[in-house]
Design a protein around this motif. Structure first.
Motif, PDB file in Angstrom:
ATOM      1  N   THR A  33      31.731  24.379  41.507  1.00 42.27           N
ATOM      2  CA  THR A  33      32.086  22.905  41.694  1.00 42.27           C
ATOM      3  C   THR A  33      31.807  22.780  43.185  1.00 42.27           C
ATOM      4  OG1 THR A  33      33.556  22.989  39.983  1.00 42.27           O
ATOM      5  CG2 THR A  33      34.113  21.357  41.626  1.00 42.27           C
ATOM      6  N   ASN A  34      31.235  21.519  43.570  1.00 42.05           N
ATOM      7  CA  ASN A  34      30.936  21.150  44.823  1.00 42.05           C
ATOM      8  C   ASN A  34      29.878  22.060  45.529  1.00 42.05           C
ATOM      9  OD1 ASN A  34      32.723  18.855  45.277  1.00 42.05           O
ATOM     10  ND2 ASN A  34      34.370  20.392  45.382  1.00 42.05           N
ATOM     11  N   GLY A  35      29.275  23.114  44.862  1.00 42.16           N
ATOM     12  CA  GLY A  35      27.835  23.786  45.257  1.00 42.16           C
ATOM     13  C   GLY A  35      26.890  23.058  45.525  1.00 42.16           C
ATOM     14  N   LEU A  36      25.695  23.489  45.994  1.00 43.15           N
ATOM     15  CA  LEU A  36      24.654  22.632  46.457  1.00 43.15           C
ATOM     16  C   LEU A  36      23.418  22.832  45.486  1.00 43.15           C
ATOM     17  CD1 LEU A  36      24.799  23.212  50.386  1.00 43.15           C
ATOM     18  CD2 LEU A  36      25.795  21.271  48.732  1.00 43.15           C
ATOM     19  N   LEU A  37      22.734  21.888  45.387  1.00 38.62           N
ATOM     20  CA  LEU A  37      21.310  22.016  44.661  1.00 38.62           C
ATOM     21  C   LEU A  37      20.340  21.605  45.599  1.00 38.62           C
ATOM     22  CD1 LEU A  37      23.462  21.118  42.324  1.00 38.62           C
ATOM     23  CD2 LEU A  37      21.387  21.350  40.952  1.00 38.62           C
ATOM     24  N   LEU A  38      19.373  22.246  46.124  1.00 35.15           N
ATOM     25  CA  LEU A  38      18.214  21.928  47.151  1.00 35.15           C
ATOM     26  C   LEU A  38      17.096  21.812  46.346  1.00 35.15           C
ATOM     27  CD1 LEU A  38      19.516  24.878  49.190  1.00 35.15           C
ATOM     28  CD2 LEU A  38      20.543  22.907  49.161  1.00 35.15           C
ATOM     29  N   PHE A  39      16.404  20.767  46.947  1.00 30.35           N
ATOM     30  CA  PHE A  39      15.003  20.414  46.259  1.00 30.35           C
ATOM     31  C   PHE A  39      14.239  20.302  47.374  1.00 30.35           C
ATOM     32  CE2 PHE A  39      18.421  18.670  43.655  1.00 30.35           C
ATOM     33  CZ  PHE A  39      18.115  19.063  42.276  1.00 30.35           C
ATOM     34  N   HIS A  40      12.995  21.164  47.036  1.00 31.50           N
ATOM     35  CA  HIS A  40      11.837  21.026  47.999  1.00 31.50           C
ATOM     36  C   HIS A  40      10.689  19.996  47.639  1.00 31.50           C
ATOM     37  CE1 HIS A  40       7.987  22.819  49.911  1.00 31.50           C
ATOM     38  NE2 HIS A  40       8.511  22.101  50.894  1.00 31.50           N
ATOM     39  N   ASP A  41      10.005  19.531  48.130  1.00 33.88           N
ATOM     40  CA  ASP A  41       9.088  18.414  47.903  1.00 33.88           C
ATOM     41  C   ASP A  41       9.819  17.240  47.376  1.00 33.88           C
ATOM     42  OD1 ASP A  41       6.879  20.086  48.746  1.00 33.88           O
ATOM     43  OD2 ASP A  41       6.878  21.125  46.826  1.00 33.88           O
ATOM     44  N   TYR A  42      10.585  16.883  47.612  1.00 38.72           N
ATOM     45  CA  TYR A  42      11.682  15.885  47.224  1.00 38.72           C
ATOM     46  C   TYR A  42      10.753  14.306  47.158  1.00 38.72           C
ATOM     47  CZ  TYR A  42      15.391  12.567  46.696  1.00 38.72           C
ATOM     48  OH  TYR A  42      16.430  11.702  46.214  1.00 38.72           O
ATOM     49  N   THR A  43       9.974  14.279  48.159  1.00 37.12           N
ATOM     50  CA  THR A  43       8.949  13.309  48.420  1.00 37.12           C
ATOM     51  C   THR A  43       7.863  12.990  47.238  1.00 37.12           C
ATOM     52  OG1 THR A  43       7.550  14.422  49.979  1.00 37.12           O
ATOM     53  CG2 THR A  43       9.335  13.175  51.037  1.00 37.12           C
ATOM     54  N   TRP A  44       7.658  13.965  46.584  1.00 35.72           N
ATOM     55  CA  TRP A  44       6.959  13.700  45.333  1.00 35.72           C
ATOM     56  C   TRP A  44       7.572  13.024  44.392  1.00 35.72           C
ATOM     57  CZ3 TRP A  44       3.691  18.575  43.456  1.00 35.72           C
ATOM     58  CH2 TRP A  44       3.214  19.189  44.523  1.00 35.72           C
ATOM     59  N   ASP A  45       6.915  12.116  43.911  1.00 41.16           N
ATOM     60  CA  ASP A  45       7.532  11.136  42.974  1.00 41.16           C
ATOM     61  C   ASP A  45       8.292  11.660  41.568  1.00 41.16           C
ATOM     62  OD1 ASP A  45       6.843   8.972  44.548  1.00 41.16           O
ATOM     63  OD2 ASP A  45       5.222   8.350  43.260  1.00 41.16           O
ATOM     64  N   THR A  46       7.529  12.770  41.142  1.00 40.08           N
ATOM     65  CA  THR A  46       7.648  13.577  39.997  1.00 40.08           C
ATOM     66  C   THR A  46       9.193  14.320  40.379  1.00 40.08           C
ATOM     67  OG1 THR A  46       6.236  15.285  40.720  1.00 40.08           O
ATOM     68  CG2 THR A  46       5.292  13.833  39.161  1.00 40.08           C
ATOM     69  N   SER A  52       8.066  24.347  38.997  1.00 42.06           N
ATOM     70  CA  SER A  52       7.303  23.337  38.551  1.00 42.06           C
ATOM     71  C   SER A  52       7.802  21.952  39.201  1.00 42.06           C
ATOM     72  CB  SER A  52       7.341  23.343  36.961  1.00 42.06           C
ATOM     73  OG  SER A  52       6.904  22.028  36.528  1.00 42.06           O
ATOM     74  N   HIS A  53       6.780  21.031  39.296  1.00 42.87           N
ATOM     75  CA  HIS A  53       7.254  19.799  40.062  1.00 42.87           C
ATOM     76  C   HIS A  53       7.033  18.715  39.066  1.00 42.87           C
ATOM     77  CE1 HIS A  53       7.341  22.265  43.517  1.00 42.87           C
ATOM     78  NE2 HIS A  53       7.125  21.399  44.513  1.00 42.87           N
ATOM     79  N   GLU A  54       6.839  18.980  37.491  1.00 41.21           N
ATOM     80  CA  GLU A  54       6.729  18.108  36.882  1.00 41.21           C
ATOM     81  C   GLU A  54       8.201  17.425  36.408  1.00 41.21           C
ATOM     82  OE1 GLU A  54       3.864  16.941  35.416  1.00 41.21           O
ATOM     83  OE2 GLU A  54       2.802  18.392  36.848  1.00 41.21           O
ATOM     84  N   THR A  55       8.348  16.188  36.076  1.00 39.84           N
ATOM     85  CA  THR A  55       9.521  15.696  36.094  1.00 39.84           C
ATOM     86  C   THR A  55      10.161  16.134  35.007  1.00 39.84           C
ATOM     87  OG1 THR A  55       8.783  13.378  37.005  1.00 39.84           O
ATOM     88  CG2 THR A  55      10.803  13.368  35.450  1.00 39.84           C
ATOM     89  N   GLU A  56       9.703  16.591  33.873  1.00 42.35           N
ATOM     90  CA  GLU A  56      10.653  17.188  32.793  1.00 42.35           C
ATOM     91  C   GLU A  56      11.056  18.324  33.114  1.00 42.35           C
ATOM     92  OE1 GLU A  56      12.071  15.490  29.874  1.00 42.35           O
ATOM     93  OE2 GLU A  56      11.201  13.815  30.744  1.00 42.35           O
TER      94      GLU A  56
END
Length: 189
Positions: free
Chosen positions: A147-160, A128-132
């Motif tokens: 620890t020091n592992g990664l979190l990857l985010f697609h559609d980061y350019t979406w404001d939400t 879901s791309h909703e902020t909450e």
């Protein structure tokens, strides 16, 4: 094997996933991964890219990739049809070792979370791309990432999405590594 050897195959998989640079990044990350997860698998494109990296890693131990999705598409063009059959078709064509472990359900469901080990090298968040909802995914899954592992985010350019990620960064849970195209890479603190 490198990304150029599989890029033509990947182009034939139906789905949404940013640029060639992002796809190559995910393929190469798969080659270095022992255990990872994604939230939002849709028809299996991102899972196929990571899986191709994993099967071409040369590692002796079989890695694990957990794919969390309801597989009940909400996209209008899909008429709310299930995407699971297409996901399985794409993955079964490549996965001869049982690497991919699809989990049907919402990422926030307690029974779903219990199925994910707490030693993830990284997690790819594209549900879901909703902020909450993005905030909840980060809060629930950061503890499962090393620890020091990664979190990857697609559609980061979406404001939400961007607002949620930046709020979690401000709370000190994650720190920015890089952003390219519509894709952001953060590190667990």
């Amino acid at each position: 094997m490198n990304y150029s050897n599989v890029s033509d195959y990947i182009k034939g998989v139906n789905g949404f996933m940013g640029s060639e640079a992002q796809r190559e990044f995910m393929f190469n990350l798969g080659k270095m991964t022992d255990c990872a997860a994604e939230i939002g698998s849709f028809k299996g494109l991102s899972a196929a890219i990571v899986l191709l990296g994993m099967v071409n890693s040369g590692k002796s131990e079989v890695p694990s990739y957990y794919c969390i999705d309801t597989f009940e598409a909400s996209n209008i063009e899909l008429n709310d049809e299930s995407t699971f059959d297409e996901f399985k078709k794409v993955i079964d064509d490549i996965d001869k070792y049982g690497i991919v472990k699809p989990i049907k359900g919402y990422s926030t469901d307690e029974n779903v979370i219990k199925q994910i080990p707490n030693n993830l090298d990284w997690i790819y968040i594209d549900g879901s791309h909703e902020t909450e909802d993005v905030i909840k995914d980060i809060e629930l899954y950061v503890p499962l990432v090393k620890t020091n592992g990664l979190l990857l985010f697609h559609d980061y350019t979406w404001d939400t999405v961007r607002v949620a990620v930046e709020l979690m960064e401000a709370k000190g849970l994650i720190s920015l590594v890089c952003v390219f195209d519509d894709f952001a890479v953060y590190k667990k603190k």
